[in-house]
Design a protein around this motif. Structure first.
Motif, mmCIF file in Angstrom:
data_model
loop_
_atom_site.group_PDB
_atom_site.id
_atom_site.type_symbol
_atom_site.label_atom_id
_atom_site.label_comp_id
_atom_site.label_asym_id
_atom_site.label_seq_id
_atom_site.Cartn_x
_atom_site.Cartn_y
_atom_site.Cartn_z
ATOM 1 N N ILE A 1 38.248 45.721 30.228
ATOM 2 C CA ILE A 1 37.686 44.461 30.735
ATOM 3 C C ILE A 1 36.680 43.888 29.746
ATOM 4 N N ASP A 2 35.833 44.728 29.196
ATOM 5 C CA ASP A 2 34.852 44.263 28.204
ATOM 6 C C ASP A 2 35.538 43.664 26.981
ATOM 7 N N LEU A 3 36.541 44.362 26.465
ATOM 8 C CA LEU A 3 37.227 43.876 25.265
ATOM 9 C C LEU A 3 38.015 42.592 25.537
ATOM 10 N N LEU A 4 38.636 42.507 26.700
ATOM 11 C CA LEU A 4 39.338 41.274 27.067
ATOM 12 C C LEU A 4 38.361 40.104 27.138
ATOM 13 N N THR A 5 37.185 40.347 27.687
ATOM 14 C CA THR A 5 36.167 39.299 27.794
ATOM 15 C C THR A 5 35.699 38.849 26.422
ATOM 16 N N VAL A 6 35.501 39.792 25.531
ATOM 17 C CA VAL A 6 35.077 39.443 24.166
ATOM 18 C C VAL A 6 36.145 38.615 23.463
ATOM 19 N N LYS A 7 37.403 39.028 23.615
ATOM 20 C CA LYS A 7 38.481 38.367 22.883
ATOM 21 C C LYS A 7 38.918 37.050 23.500
ATOM 22 N N PHE A 8 38.983 36.990 24.855
ATOM 23 C CA PHE A 8 39.560 35.822 25.506
ATOM 24 C C PHE A 8 38.596 35.039 26.381
ATOM 25 N N SER B 1 36.300 34.565 29.813
ATOM 26 C CA SER B 1 36.302 34.982 31.212
ATOM 27 C C SER B 1 37.662 35.562 31.617
ATOM 28 N N VAL B 2 37.624 36.707 32.301
ATOM 29 C CA VAL B 2 38.839 37.368 32.772
ATOM 30 C C VAL B 2 38.970 37.100 34.273
ATOM 31 N N ILE C 1 43.606 45.819 36.702
ATOM 32 C CA ILE C 1 43.176 46.841 35.742
ATOM 33 C C ILE C 1 42.545 48.028 36.464
ATOM 34 N N ARG C 2 41.661 47.752 37.402
ATOM 35 C CA ARG C 2 40.964 48.832 38.118
ATOM 36 C C ARG C 2 41.902 49.652 38.990
ATOM 37 N N ALA C 3 42.989 49.053 39.465
ATOM 38 C CA ALA C 3 43.936 49.764 40.320
ATOM 39 C C ALA C 3 44.976 50.550 39.524
ATOM 40 N N ALA C 4 45.090 50.258 38.243
ATOM 41 C CA ALA C 4 46.130 50.875 37.418
ATOM 42 C C ALA C 4 45.737 52.284 36.983
ATOM 43 N N LEU D 1 45.926 36.385 26.821
ATOM 44 C CA LEU D 1 45.750 37.366 27.889
ATOM 45 C C LEU D 1 47.104 37.783 28.459
ATOM 46 N N ASP D 2 48.021 36.826 28.608
ATOM 47 C CA ASP D 2 49.345 37.125 29.144
ATOM 48 C C ASP D 2 50.110 38.129 28.283
#
Length: 73
Positions: A29-36, A38-39, A47-50, A68-69
């Protein structure tokens, strides 16, 4: 080893595994936020359920993804 000792050991192992999975999810989640930016909350819930295998796959895809997709394709 007594039954109580075995159960305590199993509990510790499960706790460690859960902690690692939560850590992977938080990192992703942190890396997605940095790259893209707001998630979406739905993505965060996914993500948390996986399981850890899915998180690892998504972390690897994140390296080359431009959207993100693409991470979750």
């Amino acid at each position: 080893m007594t039954t109580a000792e075995r159960l305590r050991a199993e509990g510790r192992a499960e706790g460690l595994a859960k902690g690692r999975a939560e850590g992977r999810a938080a990192t992703l989640i942190d890396l997605l936020t940095v790259k893209f930016g707001s998630v979406p909350e739905t993505t965060i819930r996914t993500i948390r359920a996986a399981g850890p295998d899915s998180a690892d796959t998504w972390l690897h895809r994140l390296i080359i993804a431009t959207t993100l997709d693409q991470v979750f394709a």
